[in-house]
Design a protein around this motif. Structure first.
Motif, PDB file in Angstrom:
ATOM      1  N   GLU A   1       0.915  -1.445  -0.021  1.00  9.23           N
ATOM      2  CA  GLU A   1       0.044   0.018   0.147  1.00  9.23           C
ATOM      3  C   GLU A   1       0.976   1.255   0.130  1.00  9.23           C
ATOM      4  O   GLU A   1       0.340   2.259  -0.684  1.00  9.23           O
ATOM      5  CB  GLU A   1      -0.937   0.006   1.266  1.00  9.23           C
ATOM      6  N   LEU A   2       1.872   1.072   0.729  1.00  8.64           N
ATOM      7  CA  LEU A   2       2.792   2.373   0.653  1.00  8.64           C
ATOM      8  C   LEU A   2       3.526   2.714  -0.462  1.00  8.64           C
ATOM      9  O   LEU A   2       3.660   3.716  -0.817  1.00  8.64           O
ATOM     10  CB  LEU A   2       3.835   2.187   1.847  1.00  8.64           C
ATOM     11  N   LEU A   3       3.889   1.565  -1.191  1.00  7.05           N
ATOM     12  CA  LEU A   3       4.739   1.681  -2.556  1.00  7.05           C
ATOM     13  C   LEU A   3       3.622   2.211  -3.476  1.00  7.05           C
ATOM     14  O   LEU A   3       3.822   3.005  -4.722  1.00  7.05           O
ATOM     15  CB  LEU A   3       4.991   0.379  -3.063  1.00  7.05           C
ATOM     16  N   VAL A   4       2.309   1.988  -3.669  1.00  2.00           N
ATOM     17  CA  VAL A   4       1.233   2.393  -4.470  1.00  2.00           C
ATOM     18  C   VAL A   4       1.176   3.805  -4.097  1.00  2.00           C
ATOM     19  O   VAL A   4       0.848   4.616  -4.965  1.00  2.00           O
ATOM     20  CB  VAL A   4       0.019   1.636  -4.084  1.00  2.00           C
ATOM     21  N   VAL A   5       1.031   4.064  -2.879  1.00  2.00           N
ATOM     22  CA  VAL A   5       0.723   5.714  -2.728  1.00  2.00           C
ATOM     23  C   VAL A   5       1.910   6.506  -3.132  1.00  2.00           C
ATOM     24  O   VAL A   5       1.765   7.478  -3.809  1.00  2.00           O
ATOM     25  CB  VAL A   5       0.610   5.847  -1.099  1.00  2.00           C
ATOM     26  N   MET A   6       2.994   6.021  -2.706  1.00  2.00           N
ATOM     27  CA  MET A   6       4.451   6.658  -3.367  1.00  2.00           C
ATOM     28  C   MET A   6       4.485   6.851  -4.897  1.00  2.00           C
ATOM     29  O   MET A   6       4.716   7.800  -5.428  1.00  2.00           O
ATOM     30  CB  MET A   6       5.573   5.959  -2.919  1.00  2.00           C
ATOM     31  N   ALA A   7       4.077   5.823  -5.559  1.00  2.00           N
ATOM     32  CA  ALA A   7       4.101   5.841  -6.872  1.00  2.00           C
ATOM     33  C   ALA A   7       2.865   6.628  -7.414  1.00  2.00           C
ATOM     34  O   ALA A   7       3.296   7.495  -8.398  1.00  2.00           O
ATOM     35  CB  ALA A   7       3.526   4.246  -7.614  1.00  2.00           C
ATOM     36  N   ILE A   8       1.747   6.805  -7.045  1.00  2.00           N
ATOM     37  CA  ILE A   8       0.654   7.945  -7.218  1.00  2.00           C
ATOM     38  C   ILE A   8       1.073   9.119  -6.893  1.00  2.00           C
ATOM     39  O   ILE A   8       1.022   9.998  -7.807  1.00  2.00           O
ATOM     40  CB  ILE A   8      -0.674   7.622  -6.432  1.00  2.00           C
ATOM     41  N   ILE A   9       1.976   9.417  -5.957  1.00  2.00           N
ATOM     42  CA  ILE A   9       2.547  10.664  -5.592  1.00  2.00           C
ATOM     43  C   ILE A   9       3.651  11.201  -6.533  1.00  2.00           C
ATOM     44  O   ILE A   9       3.492  12.164  -7.265  1.00  2.00           O
ATOM     45  CB  ILE A   9       2.995  10.798  -4.201  1.00  2.00           C
ATOM     46  N   GLY A  10       4.346  10.061  -7.204  1.00  2.00           N
ATOM     47  CA  GLY A  10       5.154  10.381  -8.114  1.00  2.00           C
ATOM     48  C   GLY A  10       4.792  10.720  -9.432  1.00  2.00           C
ATOM     49  O   GLY A  10       5.098  11.576 -10.237  1.00  2.00           O
ATOM     50  N   ILE A  11       3.690  10.059  -9.939  1.00  2.00           N
ATOM     51  CA  ILE A  11       3.011  10.385 -11.084  1.00  2.00           C
ATOM     52  C   ILE A  11       2.271  11.776 -11.079  1.00  2.00           C
ATOM     53  O   ILE A  11       2.450  12.704 -11.923  1.00  2.00           O
ATOM     54  CB  ILE A  11       1.801   9.303 -11.406  1.00  2.00           C
ATOM     55  N   LEU A  12       1.817  12.042 -10.010  1.00  2.64           N
ATOM     56  CA  LEU A  12       1.145  13.363  -9.937  1.00  2.64           C
ATOM     57  C   LEU A  12       2.276  14.448  -9.998  1.00  2.64           C
ATOM     58  O   LEU A  12       1.972  15.591 -10.573  1.00  2.64           O
ATOM     59  CB  LEU A  12       0.346  13.638  -8.656  1.00  2.64           C
TER      60      LEU A  12
END
Length: 252
Positions: free
Chosen positions: A27-38
């Motif tokens: 879940e943390l990796l998914v959140v970090m990936a979304i933040i990176g994309i944004l």
């Protein structure tokens, strides 16, 4: 129910609740990936907005300089102020001769996208330089004028004749740096162009070697300002067209 059993159950429930409230590694990796994309989407947009804002301010500066030049020429028989090639009196140079015509505004001589603007400010220079075809007479080694300058009011295509360019970073920041050497551009090659002017002054990110990945503003004799992509300037140059050469004088 035995009290010890109740206490054990409470501890199990409490531990289970803490586990449910915590994020898993996935879940943390998914959140970090979304933040990176944004962030990847946001930062270029902010860069483009900043570049566009500076380009608009620069165009406004050039427009005001153009109005000042036109008013000056009205008072001086259609002639431009002299350049540093003709006079060493810095008060005679164009960026200061128009001072009183533009409300004594100092800020308009500096482009907000010019990385050397503060050095130019200290040296009384400007981020803009004149087209020498219409500002510098051709003079022989003995000081005789071989090709006098035309009055700008006599030009038949003022809306197609460039008056002012954005100066190259490498072109010195002093007040005497006030005109291009565009008469030599076709002989000196594209490097001669980018040694004088900056065709990609307004861009997002790093420049390429040809200085063509961006836009620059150009002031024309009739007072209007155009933003032209560096690739378009280079395309014309490669076709043998010197964009600084007044169209009526180059036979186009």
């Amino acid at each position: 129910m035995n009290l010890n059993i109740l206490n054990r159950k409470r501890k199990v429930y409490s531990k289970s609740a803490r586990i449910r409230r915590a994020f898993t590694l996935i879940e943390l990796l998914v959140v970090m990936a979304i933040i990176g994309i944004l962030a990847g989407l946001l930062f270029p947009a902010l860069g483009r907005a900043s570049s566009k804002s500076k380009q608009i301010k620069c165009a406004s500066n050039m427009k005001q300089i153009g109005l000042g030049m036109l008013m000056y020429m009205d008072d001086f028989d259609g002639r431009l102020p002299r350049t540093g090639q003709e006079t060493m009196n810095t008060n005679e140079m164009f960026i200061h001769k128009i001072h009183s015509y533009v409300g004594n505004s100092e800020s308009i001589r500096l482009c907000p996208a010019d990385p050397t603007r503060m050095e130019r400010l200290r040296n009384r220079g400007a981020s803009y330089i004149l087209n020498d075809f219409i500002s510098v007479p051709v003079i022989d080694p003995f000081g005789r004028v071989l090709a006098p300058l035309p009055k700008l009011s006599q030009l038949r295509q003022p809306s197609a004749t460039m008056l002012l360019f954005e100066v190259a970073d490498e072109y010195g920041p002093t007040i005497s740096v006030d005109h291009a050497h565009s008469r030599t551009w076709l002989n000196s090659g594209w490097k001669g162009v980018i040694d004088d002017i900056r065709p990609d002054r307004h861009r997002v990110g790093s420049s390429n070697a040809d200085r063509t990945e961006g836009y620059a503003n150009y002031l024309f004799v009739d007072g209007h300002v155009e933003s032209i992509h560096g690739k378009e300037i280079k395309r014309k140059f490669d076709a043998g067209i010197n964009v600084a050469h007044p169209p009526e004088l180059r036979g186009n």
